[in-house]
Scaffold this motif. Structure first.
Motif, PDB file in Angstrom:
ATOM      1  N   LEU A  60       0.832  -1.203   0.000  1.00 54.47           N
ATOM      2  CA  LEU A  60       0.000   0.000   0.000  1.00 54.47           C
ATOM      3  C   LEU A  60       0.866   1.254   0.000  1.00 54.47           C
ATOM      4  O   LEU A  60       0.596   2.222  -0.719  1.00 54.47           O
ATOM      5  CB  LEU A  60      -0.916   0.006   1.220  1.00 54.47           C
ATOM      6  CG  LEU A  60      -2.200  -0.803   1.140  1.00 54.47           C
ATOM      7  CD1 LEU A  60      -2.851  -0.879   2.518  1.00 54.47           C
ATOM      8  CD2 LEU A  60      -3.172  -0.189   0.135  1.00 54.47           C
ATOM      9  N   SER A  61       1.917   1.229   0.809  1.00 59.73           N
ATOM     10  CA  SER A  61       2.819   2.379   0.890  1.00 59.73           C
ATOM     11  C   SER A  61       3.435   2.691  -0.459  1.00 59.73           C
ATOM     12  O   SER A  61       3.481   3.853  -0.894  1.00 59.73           O
ATOM     13  CB  SER A  61       3.917   2.089   1.927  1.00 59.73           C
ATOM     14  OG  SER A  61       4.823   3.168   1.993  1.00 59.73           O
ATOM     15  N   GLN A  62       3.873   1.647  -1.137  1.00 60.08           N
ATOM     16  CA  GLN A  62       4.479   1.836  -2.454  1.00 60.08           C
ATOM     17  C   GLN A  62       3.474   2.391  -3.456  1.00 60.08           C
ATOM     18  O   GLN A  62       3.796   3.278  -4.256  1.00 60.08           O
ATOM     19  CB  GLN A  62       5.039   0.501  -2.948  1.00 60.08           C
ATOM     20  CG  GLN A  62       5.801   0.574  -4.257  1.00 60.08           C
ATOM     21  CD  GLN A  62       6.322  -0.777  -4.672  1.00 60.08           C
ATOM     22  OE1 GLN A  62       5.568  -1.738  -4.817  1.00 60.08           O
ATOM     23  NE2 GLN A  62       7.626  -0.873  -4.861  1.00 60.08           N
ATOM     24  N   SER A  63       2.240   1.898  -3.398  1.00 58.34           N
ATOM     25  CA  SER A  63       1.220   2.323  -4.353  1.00 58.34           C
ATOM     26  C   SER A  63       0.717   3.739  -4.082  1.00 58.34           C
ATOM     27  O   SER A  63       0.382   4.475  -5.016  1.00 58.34           O
ATOM     28  CB  SER A  63       0.033   1.355  -4.320  1.00 58.34           C
ATOM     29  OG  SER A  63       0.432   0.059  -4.715  1.00 58.34           O
ATOM     30  N   LEU A  64       0.662   4.122  -2.795  1.00 56.80           N
ATOM     31  CA  LEU A  64       0.105   5.424  -2.429  1.00 56.80           C
ATOM     32  C   LEU A  64       1.172   6.506  -2.287  1.00 56.80           C
ATOM     33  O   LEU A  64       0.839   7.691  -2.190  1.00 56.80           O
ATOM     34  CB  LEU A  64      -0.670   5.304  -1.123  1.00 56.80           C
ATOM     35  CG  LEU A  64      -1.902   4.395  -1.141  1.00 56.80           C
ATOM     36  CD1 LEU A  64      -2.477   4.245   0.258  1.00 56.80           C
ATOM     37  CD2 LEU A  64      -2.958   4.925  -2.109  1.00 56.80           C
ATOM     38  N   GLY A  65       2.441   6.106  -2.231  1.00 53.25           N
ATOM     39  CA  GLY A  65       3.494   7.088  -2.073  1.00 53.25           C
ATOM     40  C   GLY A  65       3.536   7.701  -0.691  1.00 53.25           C
ATOM     41  O   GLY A  65       3.980   8.852  -0.528  1.00 53.25           O
ATOM     42  N   GLN A  66       3.069   6.947   0.309  1.00 55.63           N
ATOM     43  CA  GLN A  66       3.047   7.441   1.686  1.00 55.63           C
ATOM     44  C   GLN A  66       3.273   6.264   2.624  1.00 55.63           C
ATOM     45  O   GLN A  66       2.848   5.136   2.344  1.00 55.63           O
ATOM     46  CB  GLN A  66       1.699   8.099   1.981  1.00 55.63           C
ATOM     47  CG  GLN A  66       1.646   8.924   3.253  1.00 55.63           C
ATOM     48  CD  GLN A  66       2.495  10.195   3.166  1.00 55.63           C
ATOM     49  OE1 GLN A  66       3.673  10.163   3.520  1.00 55.63           O
ATOM     50  NE2 GLN A  66       1.917  11.268   2.665  1.00 55.63           N
ATOM     51  N   THR A  67       3.932   6.493   3.740  1.00 59.81           N
ATOM     52  CA  THR A  67       4.201   5.424   4.688  1.00 59.81           C
ATOM     53  C   THR A  67       2.898   4.874   5.263  1.00 59.81           C
ATOM     54  O   THR A  67       1.992   5.620   5.625  1.00 59.81           O
ATOM     55  CB  THR A  67       5.080   5.938   5.839  1.00 59.81           C
ATOM     56  OG1 THR A  67       6.299   6.449   5.298  1.00 59.81           O
ATOM     57  CG2 THR A  67       5.391   4.819   6.822  1.00 59.81           C
ATOM     58  N   VAL A  68       2.807   3.545   5.352  1.00 60.40           N
ATOM     59  CA  VAL A  68       1.665   2.881   5.972  1.00 60.40           C
ATOM     60  C   VAL A  68       2.203   2.072   7.151  1.00 60.40           C
ATOM     61  O   VAL A  68       3.048   1.196   6.986  1.00 60.40           O
ATOM     62  CB  VAL A  68       0.932   1.956   4.980  1.00 60.40           C
ATOM     63  CG1 VAL A  68      -0.215   1.233   5.673  1.00 60.40           C
ATOM     64  CG2 VAL A  68       0.410   2.758   3.791  1.00 60.40           C
ATOM     65  N   VAL A  69       1.718   2.394   8.343  1.00 58.17           N
ATOM     66  CA  VAL A  69       2.199   1.783   9.584  1.00 58.17           C
ATOM     67  C   VAL A  69       1.126   0.855  10.140  1.00 58.17           C
ATOM     68  O   VAL A  69      -0.035   1.242  10.281  1.00 58.17           O
ATOM     69  CB  VAL A  69       2.542   2.867  10.628  1.00 58.17           C
ATOM     70  CG1 VAL A  69       3.005   2.217  11.933  1.00 58.17           C
ATOM     71  CG2 VAL A  69       3.611   3.812  10.093  1.00 58.17           C
ATOM     72  N   VAL A  70       1.501  -0.379  10.471  1.00 54.77           N
ATOM     73  CA  VAL A  70       0.574  -1.325  11.104  1.00 54.77           C
ATOM     74  C   VAL A  70       0.485  -1.015  12.594  1.00 54.77           C
ATOM     75  O   VAL A  70       1.502  -0.866  13.264  1.00 54.77           O
ATOM     76  CB  VAL A  70       1.031  -2.777  10.893  1.00 54.77           C
ATOM     77  CG1 VAL A  70       0.110  -3.742  11.653  1.00 54.77           C
ATOM     78  CG2 VAL A  70       1.049  -3.120   9.410  1.00 54.77           C
ATOM     79  N   GLU A  71      -0.733  -0.908  13.077  1.00 61.60           N
ATOM     80  CA  GLU A  71      -0.986  -0.599  14.485  1.00 61.60           C
ATOM     81  C   GLU A  71      -1.881  -1.688  15.072  1.00 61.60           C
ATOM     82  O   GLU A  71      -3.031  -1.831  14.668  1.00 61.60           O
ATOM     83  CB  GLU A  71      -1.658   0.771  14.608  1.00 61.60           C
ATOM     84  CG  GLU A  71      -1.878   1.236  16.025  1.00 61.60           C
ATOM     85  CD  GLU A  71      -2.435   2.653  16.064  1.00 61.60           C
ATOM     86  OE1 GLU A  71      -3.506   2.849  16.664  1.00 61.60           O
ATOM     87  OE2 GLU A  71      -1.794   3.570  15.484  1.00 61.60           O
ATOM     88  N   ASN A  72      -1.353  -2.461  16.009  1.00 58.36           N
ATOM     89  CA  ASN A  72      -2.130  -3.532  16.650  1.00 58.36           C
ATOM     90  C   ASN A  72      -2.971  -2.962  17.786  1.00 58.36           C
ATOM     91  O   ASN A  72      -2.440  -2.328  18.696  1.00 58.36           O
ATOM     92  CB  ASN A  72      -1.213  -4.616  17.193  1.00 58.36           C
ATOM     93  CG  ASN A  72      -0.482  -5.360  16.096  1.00 58.36           C
ATOM     94  OD1 ASN A  72       0.617  -4.977  15.702  1.00 58.36           O
ATOM     95  ND2 ASN A  72      -1.081  -6.422  15.607  1.00 58.36           N
TER      96      ASN A  72
END
Length: 330
Positions: A60-72
């Motif tokens: 997702l990060s690569q596709s959106l050009g923004q960092t995506v962080v997993v939060e449990n």
């Protein structure tokens, strides 16, 4: 509930009513423009939801050009994290790897939830599905489902599950009802791991569980699967029969994972994320991992309104099962 059923509309038709300027805005990069996105996993690290979340986040990060962080945000069988997302701003910066265990099975077995599983979310589409398997140890005297059922008609045979109201619990209740195995006793646990510990220690005779976390033990010959809940046999385990072919078609089911967000997500953002789902789940590196986990996407994946329709249908189906067997989570 055929996991390979073609239920999705073409992506372009899912949000066909969008105005062109708004669509253009989404495509031009108006979102995301600030900070990172969080992808909420409502179960602890190490489980299926966490695993899929961490596989999807860099894509997702690569596709959106923004960092995506997993939060449990685990707790209450996934309800806490799901409720957290339902109450966040619908701005596209908080996403959820939604799970049938919450959106379907909790909805079917819990008298009240702090959110509505359909109307409080924007459901973009289904990512993958995991079937359930009936497992015994390799040294179990039960070589087949027939032997297992025959035993449970005459003496207590225990099956463990990840908890009251879970998909394995409901499947076990259906198996009991379909076969008349009146001595098939449910033993609920707080998750699959303690159930597996007791199975290995011979405290219970069997376990019903998603296949994902059991693939390697099955391949290593530690566990024997008596039946799987897929419509057809799994290519990785061609010797394991399906419940359907053994005469129990009602026990054909799978637990899905999807991509969702709070209700009211702007249509351009929803369309952009929805469009990404078929592209992401088809990526070779993801497909290879999904094959290892035996947790696969449908082809094509149900998207938008079609995915929401599936959720509504499954809530109705499993609510009827929960009522039939008086399964209530309080």
């Amino acid at each position: 509930m055929n996991r390979r059923a073609i239920l999705g509309l073409a992506v372009g038709g899912t949000f066909g009513g969008l105005a062109a300027p708004r669509f253009a805005a989404a495509q031009s990069g108006a979102w995301p423009t600030r900070g990172s996105l969080r992808l909420v996993a409502q179960f602890p690290p190490g489980g299926l939801v966490d695993t899929v979340s961490r596989l999807m986040a860099p894509m997702l990060s690569q596709s959106l050009g923004q960092t995506v962080v997993v939060e449990n945000r685990a707790g209450a069988g996934g309800v806490i994290g799901t409720d957290f997302v339902a109450k966040q701003p619908a701005d596209g910066y908080t996403l959820l790897v939604s799970h049938a265990s919450v959106h379907v099975f909790s909805a079917a077995t819990m008298p009240t939830l702090p959110f509505h599983p359909v109307t409080d979310f924007t459901h973009m589409g289904m990512l993958v599905e995991a079937s359930n398997v009936l497992l015994v140890k390799a040294d179990s005297p039960y070589q087949t489902l027939d032997q297992y059922i025959a035993a449970a008609r005459t003496r207590p045979v225990r099956y463990g599950s990840s908890g009251i109201g879970s998909a394995p619990h409901l499947l076990g209740a259906m198996l009991t009802g379909e076969t008349g195995a009146i001595n098939l006793d449910h033993v609920p646990y707080r998750g699959s791991a303690p159930a597996m510990q007791d199975l290995m220690a011979n405290q219970i005779e069997s376990m019903i569980d998603p296949i994902t976390t059991n693939v390697q033990l099955m391949k290593d010959g530690v566990l024997r699967a008596l039946a799987v809940s897929t419509p057809q046999r799994l290519a990785a385990f061609p010797n394991v029969p399906t419940f359907a072919e053994l005469g129990f078609a009602k026990l054909t089911s799978a637990q899905w994972l999807g991509l969702s967000a709070p209700k009211g997500l702007p249509a351009p953002i929803a369309e952009r994320l929805t469009t990404l789902i078929p592209q992401l789940v088809a990526r070779p590196e993801l497909m290879a991992r999904f094959e290892e986990l035996q947790t696969l996407p449908r082809n094509p994946p149900p998207l938008g309104a079609d995915f929401t329709t599936i959720i509504n249908q499954q809530i109705g189906e499993w609510t009827a099962v929960a009522r039939q067997f008086n399964i209530v989570v309080t």
